[in-house]
Design a protein around this motif. Structure first.
Motif, short mmCIF file in Angstrom:
data_model
loop_
_atom_site.label_atom_id
_atom_site.label_comp_id
_atom_site.label_asym_id
_atom_site.label_seq_id
_atom_site.Cartn_x
_atom_site.Cartn_y
_atom_site.Cartn_z
N PHE A 128 -7.91 -9.89 44.92
CA PHE A 128 -8.42 -9.16 46.76
C PHE A 128 -9.58 -9.98 47.48
CE2 PHE A 128 -6.39 -5.29 44.50
CZ PHE A 128 -5.71 -5.77 44.43
N GLU A 129 -10.13 -9.07 48.37
CA GLU A 129 -11.25 -10.32 49.52
C GLU A 129 -12.05 -10.33 49.02
OE1 GLU A 129 -8.56 -6.78 50.19
OE2 GLU A 129 -8.97 -6.77 51.90
N THR A 130 -12.64 -9.09 47.64
CA THR A 130 -13.69 -9.59 46.47
C THR A 130 -14.05 -11.26 45.86
OG1 THR A 130 -12.47 -8.34 45.11
CG2 THR A 130 -13.60 -7.26 46.18
N THR A 131 -12.29 -11.30 45.35
CA THR A 131 -12.24 -12.58 44.89
C THR A 131 -12.16 -14.20 45.74
OG1 THR A 131 -11.00 -11.61 43.36
CG2 THR A 131 -11.25 -13.73 43.15
N ALA A 132 -12.05 -13.61 46.74
CA ALA A 132 -11.50 -14.76 47.96
C ALA A 132 -12.50 -15.64 48.65
CB ALA A 132 -10.43 -14.10 49.52
N PRO A 133 -13.86 -14.99 48.48
CA PRO A 133 -14.61 -15.83 48.93
C PRO A 133 -15.08 -16.27 48.02
CG PRO A 133 -14.75 -13.88 50.13
CD PRO A 133 -13.96 -13.50 48.49
N ALA A 134 -15.01 -16.80 46.88
CA ALA A 134 -15.49 -17.37 45.46
C ALA A 134 -14.23 -18.56 45.80
CB ALA A 134 -15.51 -17.07 44.27
N ALA A 179 -11.68 4.07 50.16
CA ALA A 179 -10.74 2.84 50.32
C ALA A 179 -11.28 2.38 48.76
CB ALA A 179 -11.56 2.00 51.37
N ALA A 180 -11.78 0.99 48.20
CA ALA A 180 -12.29 0.20 47.43
C ALA A 180 -13.38 -0.23 47.85
CB ALA A 180 -11.71 -0.42 47.21
N GLY A 181 -14.88 0.00 46.77
CA GLY A 181 -16.03 -0.09 47.67
C GLY A 181 -16.03 -1.69 48.10
N HIS A 182 -15.72 -2.29 47.16
CA HIS A 182 -16.14 -3.84 46.93
C HIS A 182 -15.52 -4.39 47.70
CE1 HIS A 182 -12.02 -3.39 44.61
NE2 HIS A 182 -13.16 -3.99 43.62
N VAL A 183 -14.17 -4.34 48.13
CA VAL A 183 -13.78 -4.61 49.39
C VAL A 183 -14.27 -4.85 50.75
CG1 VAL A 183 -11.13 -4.80 50.83
CG2 VAL A 183 -11.67 -5.11 48.36
N CYS A 184 -14.45 -4.13 50.91
CA CYS A 184 -15.35 -3.29 51.79
C CYS A 184 -17.45 -4.16 51.86
CB CYS A 184 -15.86 -2.45 52.11
SG CYS A 184 -14.25 -0.92 52.17
N THR A 185 -17.55 -4.10 50.98
CA THR A 185 -18.98 -4.58 50.82
C THR A 185 -18.73 -6.15 51.17
OG1 THR A 185 -19.50 -3.70 49.06
CG2 THR A 185 -20.52 -5.76 49.36
N VAL A 186 -17.54 -6.86 51.54
CA VAL A 186 -17.27 -7.78 51.81
C VAL A 186 -16.76 -8.14 53.09
CG1 VAL A 186 -15.71 -10.19 52.36
CG2 VAL A 186 -16.63 -9.38 49.67
N MET A 187 -15.85 -6.90 53.81
CA MET A 187 -15.16 -7.22 54.29
C MET A 187 -15.54 -6.14 55.89
SD MET A 187 -13.21 -9.80 54.30
CE MET A 187 -11.75 -9.28 55.55
N ASN A 249 -16.95 -14.99 56.96
CA ASN A 249 -16.31 -16.57 57.90
C ASN A 249 -16.49 -17.62 57.30
OD1 ASN A 249 -17.55 -15.65 60.30
ND2 ASN A 249 -19.30 -16.18 60.09
N LEU A 250 -16.33 -17.92 55.82
CA LEU A 250 -15.75 -19.22 55.59
C LEU A 250 -14.26 -18.55 54.47
CD1 LEU A 250 -16.08 -21.76 53.45
CD2 LEU A 250 -17.09 -19.98 51.72
N LEU A 251 -13.51 -17.13 54.08
CA LEU A 251 -12.67 -16.83 54.57
C LEU A 251 -12.19 -17.37 55.51
CD1 LEU A 251 -12.74 -13.29 53.28
CD2 LEU A 251 -11.74 -15.62 51.52
N HIS A 252 -12.15 -17.61 57.01
CA HIS A 252 -11.81 -17.76 58.46
C HIS A 252 -11.46 -18.98 58.70
CE1 HIS A 252 -12.58 -13.80 59.48
NE2 HIS A 252 -12.01 -13.07 59.52
N LYS A 253 -12.49 -19.75 57.60
CA LYS A 253 -12.48 -20.95 57.85
C LYS A 253 -11.35 -22.20 56.62
CE LYS A 253 -15.58 -25.03 57.00
NZ LYS A 253 -15.89 -25.75 56.01
N ILE A 254 -11.08 -21.43 55.28
CA ILE A 254 -9.96 -21.06 54.86
C ILE A 254 -8.65 -21.20 54.85
CG2 ILE A 254 -9.78 -22.16 52.16
CD1 ILE A 254 -12.30 -23.69 53.55
N PHE A 255 -8.99 -19.74 54.74
CA PHE A 255 -7.52 -19.35 54.65
C PHE A 255 -7.04 -18.51 56.03
CE2 PHE A 255 -9.73 -18.24 50.67
CZ PHE A 255 -9.12 -18.95 50.12
#
Ligand code: SF4
Length: 354
Positions: A128-134, A179-187, A249-255
Motif C-alpha cells: 500500500f502507500e506504506t511500501t510504495a515510497p521505498a 483508517a490505517a494509521g501507517h498509511v496516513c503517516t505517509v499520506m 513527492n517521491l511517489l508523485h515523481k515515480i508513479f
C-alpha cells in the motif's frame, strides 16, 4: 484499556457496524480479543487492507513464471512466497531451482542488480502507500545508476479509493471506518477528510496496539452517537495531517495513479500506482512478455466476500479444514495480515467445529 472499554460501553446506545481497514488491526483485534470486550451493539468487520491478499492472481502467476526463467533473480517480501498461484507458488518454484530470494527492502533487490549485471533482477512490489515510497526510492536510484537489469512487478494499492468503493456499494452496511494509521503517516489525512465529508461518515485514523484500536473505536462511536461525521486522528503520535511530504513527492515523481484490480473484489478506479512513463524501462510487465499466462481462481476460496466484510473466515467451508496456514488455498490464510490467518491463529473456531 479498561477505561476505554468502559467509555465505549457508556457511549454506545445503538447498533453500529465499524470496519477496520488494515489487516494488522484485524490481527490485533483477534489476538487480544478486543471484539469480545465491546458491547454487543458494536460489530467489527474486517476490511481489505492486506496487500498480499488483494494482489491479483495474475500478478502471482507472472511472478511464478519469472521465477522459473534461468536469467532472472526474482525478489520478494517473505509474505508472498507461499501465496498460491493458479498452479504453483514461489516457494515451490524456488525448491525446484528457481532463483527466488526474500528481501527486506526494494533497495536489497537493487543491490542484487548491481552485483549481478548478467542477470535480470525483478522485485515483486506488493504493498500500500506504506511500501510504495521505498519502491519509488529503488526505482529512482536505478535510474540514477543507469541500471538496465532491474525492474519492478508492480502491485501497489491506494486505500482511499477502496474505502470509497465500499461506501458506494449498494449493500454497504458500514457506519464508520478505522483508517490505517501507517498509511496516513505517509499520506496524511486529507483524502479521508474529503471522503468523510462527501459520504457523511466518520473515519478515525487508528493505530495498531490494543489501546490505539479501542481509542479509534471510542472516537468513531462518539461521532456516530452524536450524529457527527468527519475525520479524527486517534494516532497522533505518528500521523500529522500533511503526512510525509518528501515521501509523497517521491511517489508523485515515480508513479501515476491507475485503475487496479483487487483480488476477489475487482477493479477499483484510481486505486493503484503504476510507473510513470519516464520510468517504464523499470516496469517488469513491459520488459517481459507475460501476457500469455492464463490464471484461474479457486472456486472454493471466498476471500472476496471476506475482504469486503460480507463474510467471515469461518463461513468458508475450507477454513481450518482444507485450508490451513500449512496448506493455504488463498492469500488471506498465508499473509501475516490476512484475516483467515488471524481467525485460524486466534479465534480457534473452524468450520469443522461448527
Ligand atoms: S479459509 Fe482459505 S479458502 Fe477460505 S476464504 Fe480464507 S483463504 Fe480462502
Amino acid at each position: 484499556m479498561d477505561i476505554l472499554v468502559h467509555e465505549i460501553r457508556r457511549e454506545t446506545t445503538r447498533k453500529w457496524t465499524l470496519m477496520e481497514i488494515c489487516g494488522g488491526q484485524s490481527h490485533s483485534i483477534m489476538k487480544y480479543g478486543l471484539h469480545e470486550l465491546l458491547p454487543a451493539e458494536i460489530s467489527l468487520i474486517h476490511g481489505p487492507g492486506c496487500p498480499v491478499c488483494v494482489t491479483p492472481l495474475e500478478i502471482i502467476d507472472r511472478a511464478v513464471e519469472l521465477g522459473r526463467y534461468p536469467n532472472v533473480i526474482l525478489t520478494s517480501f517473505g509474505d508472498m512466497m507461499r501465496v498460491p498461484g493458479t498452479h504453483s507458488d514461489l516457494l515451490s518454484v524456488k525448491a525446484k531451482g528457481g532463483d527466488i530470494r526474500i528481501v527486506y527492502s526494494p533497495l536489497d533487490a537493487l543491490e542484487l542488480a548491481v552485483k549481478n549485471p548478467e542477470k535480470e533482477v525483478v522485485f515483486l512490489a506488493v504493498g500500500f502507500e506504506t511500501t510504495a515510497p521505498a519502491v519509488a526510492l529503488a526505482v529512482n536510484q536505478a535510474g540514477k545508476k543507469g541500471l538496465d537489469n532491474f525492474s519492478v512487478l508492480v502491485s501497489l494499492f491506494l486505500i482511499p479509493p477502496a474505502i470509497e468503493a465500499l461506501i458506494s456499494a449498494e449493500d454497504n452496511r458500514i457506519d464508520g471506518f478505522l483508517a490505517a494509521g501507517h498509511v496516513c503517516t505517509v499520506m496524511g489525512d486529507h483524502q479521508y477528510r474529503a471522503l468523510s465529508e462527501e459520504y457523511k461518515i466518520p473515519i478515525v485514523v487508528t493505530g495498531f496496539e490494543p489501546v490505539d484500536i479501542l481509542l479509534g473505536i471510542l472516537k468513531t462511536v462518539s461521532m456516530l452517537e452524536q450524529e457527527r461525521y468527519g475525520t479524527e486522528n486517534a494516532y497522533g503520535r505518528s500521523v500529522r495531517p500533511e503526512g510525509n511530504v518528501p515521501a509523497q513527492n517521491l511517489l508523485h515523481k515515480i508513479f501515476v495513479n491507475t485503475d487496479r484490480k483487487w483480488r476477489g473484489i475487482g477493479t477499483i478506479p484510481g486505486s493503484g500506482l503504476s510507473l510513470d512513463c519516464a520510468y517504464e524501462k523499470f516496469d517488469t510487465e513491459k520488459r517481459f512478455n507475460l501476457s500469455h499466462i492464463a490464471s484461474g481462481e479457486s472456486e472454493i476460496c471466498m476471500a472476496g466476500a471476506i475482504l469486503t466484510g460480507h463474510s467471515v473466515p469461518s463461513d468458508c467451508k475450507a477454513f481450518g479444514v482444507a485450508c490451513t496456514p500449512e496448506k493455504p488455498m488463498g492469500a488471506p490464510m498465508v499473509s501475516s495480515e490476512g484475516v483467515c490467518s488471524a481467525y485460524y491463529r486466534y479465534a480457534r473456531v473452524t468450520t469443522a467445529d461448527q
